[in-house]
Scaffold this motif. Sequence first.
Motif, PDB file in Angstrom:
ATOM      1  N   ASP A 448      36.867  18.898  20.220  1.00  0.00           N
ATOM      2  CA  ASP A 448      37.703  19.433  18.961  1.00  0.00           C
ATOM      3  C   ASP A 448      39.059  20.183  19.500  1.00  0.00           C
ATOM      4  O   ASP A 448      40.050  20.146  18.897  1.00  0.00           O
ATOM      5  CB  ASP A 448      36.919  20.592  18.587  1.00  0.00           C
ATOM      6  N   ARG A 449      39.193  20.666  20.940  1.00  0.00           N
ATOM      7  CA  ARG A 449      40.453  21.365  21.318  1.00  0.00           C
ATOM      8  C   ARG A 449      40.835  20.489  22.269  1.00  0.00           C
ATOM      9  O   ARG A 449      41.717  21.046  23.173  1.00  0.00           O
ATOM     10  CB  ARG A 449      40.107  22.757  21.524  1.00  0.00           C
ATOM     11  N   ASP A 450      40.447  19.280  22.556  1.00  0.00           N
ATOM     12  CA  ASP A 450      41.004  18.417  23.816  1.00  0.00           C
ATOM     13  C   ASP A 450      42.530  17.721  23.709  1.00  0.00           C
ATOM     14  O   ASP A 450      42.465  16.721  22.753  1.00  0.00           O
ATOM     15  CB  ASP A 450      40.141  17.428  24.024  1.00  0.00           C
ATOM     16  N   GLU A 451      43.466  18.431  23.861  1.00  0.00           N
ATOM     17  CA  GLU A 451      44.737  17.924  23.712  1.00  0.00           C
ATOM     18  C   GLU A 451      44.856  16.462  24.347  1.00  0.00           C
ATOM     19  O   GLU A 451      45.821  15.612  23.553  1.00  0.00           O
ATOM     20  CB  GLU A 451      45.911  19.035  24.095  1.00  0.00           C
ATOM     21  N   ILE A 452      44.259  16.313  25.599  1.00  0.00           N
ATOM     22  CA  ILE A 452      44.407  15.104  26.414  1.00  0.00           C
ATOM     23  C   ILE A 452      43.852  13.808  25.507  1.00  0.00           C
ATOM     24  O   ILE A 452      44.480  13.033  25.608  1.00  0.00           O
ATOM     25  CB  ILE A 452      43.795  15.329  27.694  1.00  0.00           C
TER      26      ILE A 452
END
Length: 792
Positions: A448-452
């Motif tokens: 959910d918060r994985d920018e990559i």
Amino acid sequence: EASSTSTSLKARATHANAKLNIVSTNKELREKREAEAKECVEDSLVRDAAVIDAAVPRDPDTAKFASKVADMVVKQLETIISTKDMSAESFIKWVGQDTQTESDKPKWQREPDMYPHISSFLQRVQEYISAAASSLSTETQPIQQARTLMTYEGADKNPTGSDDYTRIDFGIKLSELNSDSKHETLQQNENAIPIADAAGKVGVSTWPIVKEHMAPPPPPPLHRRHSPKTDSKKPDYKHILAIVEAKRFENDQTNAFEQLFIYNRNLYANQLNRRFTWGFTVCNSIVHACVFSHNNIFASPAMDVSEADGRRRFVNLLVNMAFCETDMLGYDPTIRIDPEQHCGEIDVYDDSSRQVHTYKYIATLLSSTSNFGRHTRCYLCEDPSIPGSSIVIKDAWAHGINSASALVEERFPGLNISEQLNEPSAMPVAFKEQPSSSNAPFAQRADDRDEIKYMREISQKLGDDPELKGKFPMLKHGGIVHIPGINTADNTATAFERLTSGETHHRVHRRIAMTPNCMPLQNIKSVDKLIVVVADVMIVHNAIAERCSILHRDISIYNIMYTSISDDIVRGVLVDFDCAKRTDVEEAALRPERTGTFPYMSINNLLASNVKRTQLDDWESLLYVLCWLGTTGINKDDEVTYEEAAKLAVAKWQGANAESVALAKRGNLSGPQVFESSILSEFLDESGYGILSDLAYSLYMSLFFNKSISVLAHGVANNTTRILKSYEDSNVVSVAEIDKHATVGTKGRVVDPFAVRAKPEFEKKIVKDLLEIIKKARTDALLRIKEYNSLL
């Protein structure tokens, strides 16, 4: 950047020249920082944490070695204190109070009177650590990772690297022992201080060859009558390991924590490889050790150095800090930069290939300037395999999910979550037992918060679109940072493993190598180029939302950047997907978090309402960006003074809390005439700013008073029962339509215009209109740029 419960969302006073801060004097900046420190210490200080244990070396053999050294140091200190050795008169005046009568206890007239006595104690402990370590070392058991903790001779000074005039009491720095070379000792001096080990065996202090760790050389060999000389230079934040804040009275403890908080942010601003920091408060004879994490301040139990037990615990901590692994002091061994020579290397772990890529450091593009939050840093680097290449490396501690996904990453390194989490048979037991809070597949929630992952998806889906090329960052490598010697990903659970009982938010340490190298928005040369840049950004923003189902959620002057194709042509680039989220995943009915920076956050976002975030929130943020730049100046040439800026209406958009900022914005945006008189009238009377004002007005009207949608979706305040009744009576809106959108409460029916606009059918219409406005503005701006250049 912050969450709804994070103190970093509150007043955040960064460096004095930051665009975010509208303050007219240094006094106002100091007052703002003091208010922030008071609030953060009150809300985020974890007292009586296991800080003393946080420096115990992970390596069992080193821990045992350090324990032996500590026993020897304590024994020697207690002998000196009990015999009132005159050679130790200075530090005995601070620590030896249990051997004195009450009337003999020192009454400090001023804080500076304490400094030499505290410093003398720290230096003497270091002498004994070095002597004990040398006496215990043998050919078969060489000294293990010893380092020298040194105090600056200059106390009560404003360190190099500070952005204000505040003075720290004094700082501690360190120099590393060269653990790679064979242990050697200098020739023993006949006057060296003899020290007894735990068994009573007497050895002689000797000094190993020392390798510098971004610090001046270590002290010379010990002599009976002379302590090691401290560095006489002015303290430098680039080299300080820990700041020491001293107070005369024990009841000044809270104030000491607050002062330490104010100074500590300078360590992050000046040390490019600092993951977290240490600090000390000394209130008379009471010592507290502190660890600053990304969300909290952990303070140790009180160590009263006037008592033997307090001295023992303090010495144990100092010894452990001298022997523990470097990363336990907060340093990042994967970033090796010499701040004096401006050279070095940065490692980037790629989670897809599971390989480490090393880049050559060139310059720092962005440093961290606050105690809490993501600590985002950006570096300009070169790929050694491609001479002359420009690679941007972003390093940040982004929010992570403190749930099963975090446990899987930490306990089962190498597990491919995205491929295995939907296969129950493949999941570890610890993962299966975690409760679920959403109906979405857990693989999606884990990322959910994985920018990559977002950047990879965006690159794959939009990378071949010629209209969007260069308008979003292209990922080269990226993944969670892996600290050498630790078989886990770097995050707040692993970095603060012995302190996690008090950690309030889970963060993951990610590093990304990407292109292109962009320039900050404040470097833009004209209003027309600014319009081209923001138009490019919002066009690609819409494409990412529509084609990738990813909403950016953090539009600000910091995340809108640009590249110059030529002197005439610029291209906007949308960066930083730390706060992004998927829009195609059903979320649990929880109160949404706040994300962003106060001046640019939407009203809906500031209020943390339960209305779903949409593209409209980011368009509202763009409106605030234009208003901010239009009234304060788009670049340094146009920028108004702090005194002038403090009088602007937008100054209230950086209030002390989210609610006050939302109230100010609601007042400024309550109607077209109010918006014109309170905001647009304050746009600069300079070339092009009238065009920028017209664009802001068009976007405002389309967002909040769009004529193509229901009047129930107009405005920024709720439509109350009285207003709805007037709509019914005048046949403006049908009863059926009101009932469709209204909620019924204790005061009757209410329609929230933000909730109405967030419905897909209305959002789509408004976004279409906004895109038409911004595209036309871009076309007109390009024509003006071309026309202007033709006249040159």
